[in-house]
Structure formats: C-alpha cells, structure tokens
Design a protein around this motif. Structure first.
Motif, PDB file in Angstrom:
ATOM      1  N   ALA A   7       0.521  20.533  -8.887  1.00  0.00           N
ATOM      2  CA  ALA A   7       0.433  19.870  -7.584  1.00  0.00           C
ATOM      3  C   ALA A   7      -1.000  19.421  -7.317  1.00  0.00           C
ATOM      4  N   VAL A   8      -1.422  18.400  -8.043  1.00  0.00           N
ATOM      5  CA  VAL A   8      -2.768  17.848  -7.880  1.00  0.00           C
ATOM      6  C   VAL A   8      -2.645  16.484  -7.196  1.00  0.00           C
ATOM      7  N   PRO A   9      -3.356  16.255  -6.099  1.00  0.00           N
ATOM      8  CA  PRO A   9      -3.237  14.967  -5.397  1.00  0.00           C
ATOM      9  C   PRO A   9      -3.593  13.793  -6.296  1.00  0.00           C
ATOM     10  N   ARG A  10      -2.823  12.714  -6.185  1.00  0.00           N
ATOM     11  CA  ARG A  10      -3.074  11.535  -7.002  1.00  0.00           C
ATOM     12  C   ARG A  10      -4.467  10.952  -6.764  1.00  0.00           C
ATOM     13  N   LYS A  11      -4.974  11.072  -5.528  1.00  0.00           N
ATOM     14  CA  LYS A  11      -6.277  10.500  -5.219  1.00  0.00           C
ATOM     15  C   LYS A  11      -7.403  11.180  -6.004  1.00  0.00           C
ATOM     16  N   ALA A  12      -7.125  12.384  -6.534  1.00  0.00           N
ATOM     17  CA  ALA A  12      -8.138  13.078  -7.336  1.00  0.00           C
ATOM     18  C   ALA A  12      -8.452  12.314  -8.615  1.00  0.00           C
ATOM     19  N   ILE A  13      -7.532  11.476  -9.072  1.00  0.00           N
ATOM     20  CA  ILE A  13      -7.746  10.690 -10.286  1.00  0.00           C
ATOM     21  C   ILE A  13      -8.961   9.772 -10.129  1.00  0.00           C
ATOM     22  N   HIS A  14      -9.136   9.220  -8.941  1.00  0.00           N
ATOM     23  CA  HIS A  14     -10.200   8.238  -8.713  1.00  0.00           C
ATOM     24  C   HIS A  14     -11.534   8.878  -8.361  1.00  0.00           C
ATOM     25  N   LYS A  15     -11.528  10.174  -8.049  1.00  0.00           N
ATOM     26  CA  LYS A  15     -12.740  10.830  -7.569  1.00  0.00           C
ATOM     27  C   LYS A  15     -13.878  10.757  -8.586  1.00  0.00           C
ATOM     28  N   ASN A  16     -13.580  11.033  -9.869  1.00  0.00           N
ATOM     29  CA  ASN A  16     -14.637  11.002 -10.881  1.00  0.00           C
ATOM     30  C   ASN A  16     -15.281   9.622 -10.992  1.00  0.00           C
ATOM     31  N   PHE A  17     -14.474   8.574 -10.898  1.00  0.00           N
ATOM     32  CA  PHE A  17     -15.014   7.217 -11.019  1.00  0.00           C
ATOM     33  C   PHE A  17     -15.872   6.853  -9.804  1.00  0.00           C
TER      34      PHE A  17
END
Length: 210
Positions: A47-57
């Motif tokens: 259960a990891v929020p999808r918005k976390a994908i963009h955080k590193n970028f």
C-alpha cells in the motif's frame, strides 16, 4: 542549509537531500536512489501511494537546480530492480536535464547496459578522478579517497530515557565518505563512529556535524 567541507584540499558541498557537490569539477554525487522500488512494491500489493513514484524525480530536479552541475554521477543502485514503468520517467528526466549523467554500477543495477546507452548515460564499475575514486561499495585504495554508497548510513542520537532518533548521514572516515541514500523509499543502517570519524547528520533541511 548546505554544509561546506574540505577533503584533500578540495571543496565539497553537502546537501540536505543527500547529494554531494565537488565544486572544482562541478560534479554532483548521488547514491542509492532506487528508482522503480515504489512501482515494484505496488506490483506485489504494498500500500504505497502512487504519488510516491514522482517524489524522487521532484527531489532530483531540486538538487540539480541548486548546484547546476556539469556532471551527475550516481554511485550505484540507481534502479531497484528490473525494468518497470518508472524507466519512462527516468528517460524523460535525463532528456530534460542539461548535465551529463554517469552511473557507477551497483548490486541492484540489473537493467541492461544498452538501455542506459540509448539515453546517453555512461556506465562504469568505478571511476577515478585526480586523488578521488567513486564506487558503489566502500573500498580502500592506497593513495585515493573513496566516495561510495550502498550502506544507507544513519546515526542514532540518544534522548532522555530510552528515547533515540535515527538520522541519515554522510559518514566520513580517514579515506572514504559514505553518502546517504537519496531515495525516499529506502531504509537506513546505523553506524557507530570512531573518534576519528566525522558524521554529518541530516534533519529536515539542515546538516549538522556530530
């Protein structure tokens, strides 16, 4: 706040996001981003929020804007595992980033080298410049100072009673500095410094020497 330090007569800037900038050479060192890890865990039901994908970028854009380096050198584990949808985000990021991008291969970097070649990212097992050499795993090399990652270093600071806080850090010994993990979805490993070690802990937007 950026911390300025000297190593072997050269000026380096430590950034609270976890990157290190070599002023003279205009090289930004970043370790253990672990791109693709969020997508990998989501694929298997975490259960990891999808918005976390963009955080590193977003954070990569921020640190690049702060230093505007000639070259960005990733010290291994740029990607967490095999190819997934985050590769397209990485392609787009490289395409709009004016800096030259170099990857030191880490143990998690299993994506085919041809994929990096196709986006003009050079890949090396290690890289030596002047009296410094860059690796993923910490190494000792006579006459050279090592910048590396892999460990995801942190430091435990004791509070009242049994309370303590664990903070990511830059961990410097006599002949090497271990960079903290840049990735936002990574754990840390607490290290115990000797008296001769220098530890630069990261808390919020600040870096302070322990």
């Amino acid at each position: 706040m950026i911390e300025k330090i000297q190593i072997q007569g050269q000026e380096f800037h430590l950034h609270p996001l976890g990157g290190l900038f070599w002023v003279k050479k205009s090289i930004l060192l970043i370790s253990d981003v672990h791109l693709g890890k969020v997508s990998h865990f989501r694929k298997f039901g975490a259960a990891v929020p999808r918005k976390a994908i963009h955080k590193n970028f977003i954070l990569l854009d921020q640190i690049v804007a702060d230093f505007q380096p000639f070259q960005i050198c990733f010290l291994g584990d740029l990607f967490h595992s095999s190819l997934n949808k985050e590769w397209e985000l990485f392609e787009n990021w490289v395409g709009k980033t004016p800096s030259e991008v170099v990857l030191i291969t880490g143990n998690h970097d299993i994506i085919a080298p041809e994929k990096f070649q196709n986006v003009n990212v050079s890949q090396f097992q290690e890289l030596a410049i002047d009296s410094f050499f860059f690796t993923h795993h910490p190494e000792d090399r006579k006459g050279l100072f090592n910048f590396c990652g892999h460990i995801h270093p942190s430091i435990k600071l004791k509070g009242p009673g049994r309370d303590y806080v664990k903070l990511p850090c830059f961990f410097k010994s006599e002949n090497k500095m271990i960079l903290p993990a840049f990735g936002q979805f990574t754990g840390t490993h607490a290290l115990k410094p000797k008296k001769s070690d220098d530890v630069y802990a990261i808390a919020d937007d600040c870096i302070f020497k322990i």
